[in-house]
Design an enzyme around this catalytic site. Structure first.
Site, mmCIF file in Angstrom:
data_model
loop_
_atom_site.group_PDB
_atom_site.id
_atom_site.type_symbol
_atom_site.label_atom_id
_atom_site.label_comp_id
_atom_site.label_asym_id
_atom_site.label_seq_id
_atom_site.Cartn_x
_atom_site.Cartn_y
_atom_site.Cartn_z
ATOM 1 N N ALA A 284 0.205 7.705 12.459
ATOM 2 C CA ALA A 284 1.387 7.320 12.221
ATOM 3 C C ALA A 284 2.231 8.607 12.465
ATOM 4 O O ALA A 284 1.700 9.164 12.009
ATOM 5 C CB ALA A 284 1.784 6.779 10.564
ATOM 6 N N SER B 209 4.394 5.870 8.318
ATOM 7 C CA SER B 209 2.849 6.101 7.445
ATOM 8 C C SER B 209 3.887 5.402 6.548
ATOM 9 O O SER B 209 4.700 5.513 5.726
ATOM 10 C CB SER B 209 2.926 6.940 7.288
ATOM 11 O OG SER B 209 1.497 7.036 6.473
ATOM 12 N N HIS C 137 1.748 4.546 3.657
ATOM 13 C CA HIS C 137 1.679 5.622 2.965
ATOM 14 C C HIS C 137 2.823 6.596 1.933
ATOM 15 O O HIS C 137 3.117 7.117 1.239
ATOM 16 C CB HIS C 137 0.933 7.335 3.080
ATOM 17 C CG HIS C 137 -0.675 6.272 3.430
ATOM 18 N ND1 HIS C 137 -2.118 6.542 1.472
ATOM 19 C CD2 HIS C 137 -1.317 5.972 4.324
ATOM 20 C CE1 HIS C 137 -2.442 5.814 2.224
ATOM 21 N NE2 HIS C 137 -2.870 5.262 3.222
ATOM 22 N N ASP D 260 -5.461 3.662 -0.474
ATOM 23 C CA ASP D 260 -6.901 4.174 0.367
ATOM 24 C C ASP D 260 -7.951 3.849 -0.835
ATOM 25 O O ASP D 260 -7.710 4.888 -1.687
ATOM 26 C CB ASP D 260 -7.437 5.190 1.250
ATOM 27 C CG ASP D 260 -6.624 5.233 2.541
ATOM 28 O OD1 ASP D 260 -5.179 3.737 3.167
ATOM 29 O OD2 ASP D 260 -5.717 6.220 3.589
ATOM 30 N N GLU E 31 -8.211 -2.273 8.784
ATOM 31 C CA GLU E 31 -8.956 -1.726 7.274
ATOM 32 C C GLU E 31 -9.159 -1.609 5.692
ATOM 33 O O GLU E 31 -7.953 -2.072 4.867
ATOM 34 C CB GLU E 31 -6.686 -0.405 7.295
ATOM 35 C CG GLU E 31 -7.330 0.505 8.643
ATOM 36 C CD GLU E 31 -6.522 1.970 8.728
ATOM 37 O OE1 GLU E 31 -5.537 1.892 7.058
ATOM 38 O OE2 GLU E 31 -5.648 3.012 9.219
ATOM 39 N N HIS F 110 -7.584 -0.409 2.933
ATOM 40 C CA HIS F 110 -6.028 0.607 2.757
ATOM 41 C C HIS F 110 -4.981 -1.027 1.957
ATOM 42 O O HIS F 110 -5.045 -2.074 2.741
ATOM 43 C CB HIS F 110 -5.081 0.316 3.906
ATOM 44 C CG HIS F 110 -3.668 1.369 4.130
ATOM 45 N ND1 HIS F 110 -3.330 2.531 4.129
ATOM 46 C CD2 HIS F 110 -2.761 -0.121 3.469
ATOM 47 C CE1 HIS F 110 -1.984 2.228 4.040
ATOM 48 N NE2 HIS F 110 -1.739 0.650 3.403
HETATM 49 ZN ZN LIG Z 1 -4.588 3.741 4.333
#
Ligand SMILES: [Zn+2]
Length: 288
Positions: A194, A199, A201, A208, A257, A260
């Protein structure tokens, strides 16, 4: 006697006829009087109706005026909303207007404002892969409590999870992205990392999560583990969604994912889980 009776009969009949005629005459007058009254009433009513109509027309005009006012206000609000949504950076990415909302949508087209840091980062009390004090153990307070709840529910149901990577700062993401560009070129970097600011995050709302038996498995096959399967079906119970579901790559911009997790709150997470949607679809940011 007969003649006298006849006379009475004739004169009686005459009087009777006169009386009937008189009554009829009077009757016509009475009727015509009441007809006139009815007509007058009808005229009054029609006058009243016209007044009502006029009032209604006035009201309609007022309504139209207020509708026009409302429409104008609505247009202004929509324009304001669009203007807010359409604030873009030098690369054309939308700068999200609500970075601190638990419903914020950050993706490859929508980034956090320059230098954004979540206001209330804490370390959730769960098992971590990263060592103590590592910034990636952090999440925003509400999300951190929810993660503790999720891990507790999992443990009760025989599922052992480990938290791998949560908060990532703008600067940290910048280092990761630039390293990737240097190593593999910009095109590859854009596909797999990203850009700083994009992102999820960085919101402090993502984590995660892996199986504590196989921490290294942050790949699609995580869904084949008991932990991956359990998260897919139960993450919403604590307010998390699988942010990048299988088969929605063209909507989220990310490959599947299953590890995530993104915190959005129980109500929204449950709705998104039930409808099998992405965050983008739920908020109408994706038009098929
Ligand atoms: Zn992630």
């Amino acid at each position: 006697m007969l003649n006298r009776n006849k006379k009475w009969l004739i004169s009686g009949s005459f009087i009777f006829v006169v009386l009937i005629a008189g009554c009829e005459q009077l009757g016509i007058d009475w009727n015509s009087n009441s007809n006139n009254e009815q007509e007058n009433q009808q005229i009054e009513e029609s006058v009243n109706n016209e007044e009502t109509l006029n009032r209604e027309v006035e009201q309609d005009e007022n309504n139209e005026v207020s509708r026009e006012e409302t429409d104008t206000n609505k247009e202004e609000t929509e324009e304001e909303a669009i203007e807010t949504v359409l604030q873009r950076d030098e690369n054309g990415l939308v700068i999200v207007p609500n970075p601190e909302s638990i419903e914020v949508i950050v993706n490859k087209e929508r980034r956090l404002p320059e230098g954004y840091e979540p206001p209330d980062l804490v370390e959730p009390d769960v098992e971590f892969h990263a060592g103590e004090g590592d910034p990636k153990r952090q999440m925003r307070q509400e999300a951190a409590h929810a993660l503790e709840e999720l891990f507790a529910i999992a443990e009760k149901e025989g599922i052992e999870l480990v938290a791998v990577s949560g908060y990532r700062s703008y600067n940290r993401q910048e280092v990761i992205y630039n390293n990737s560009v240097e190593k593999n070129g910009e095109e590859h970097a854009n596909q797999y990392s990203a850009k700083p600011g994009t992102s999820e995050h960085q919101t402090g709302l993502a984590m995660d999560v892996a199986s504590s038996q196989r921490v290294s498995v942050l790949e699609p096959s995580f869904i084949d583990t008991d932990e991956g399967q359990w998260l897919d079906e139960n993450a919403h119970r604590a307010g998390f969604i699988i942010r990048y579901p299988d088969g929605k790559e063209n909507i989220t911009g990310y490959n599947y994912e299953p590890w995530h997790l993104r915190y959005v709150g129980k109500e929204l997470a449950t709705e998104i889980y039930k409808q099998q949607l992405t965050l983008e679809e739920f908020f109408g940011l994706f038009n098929e």
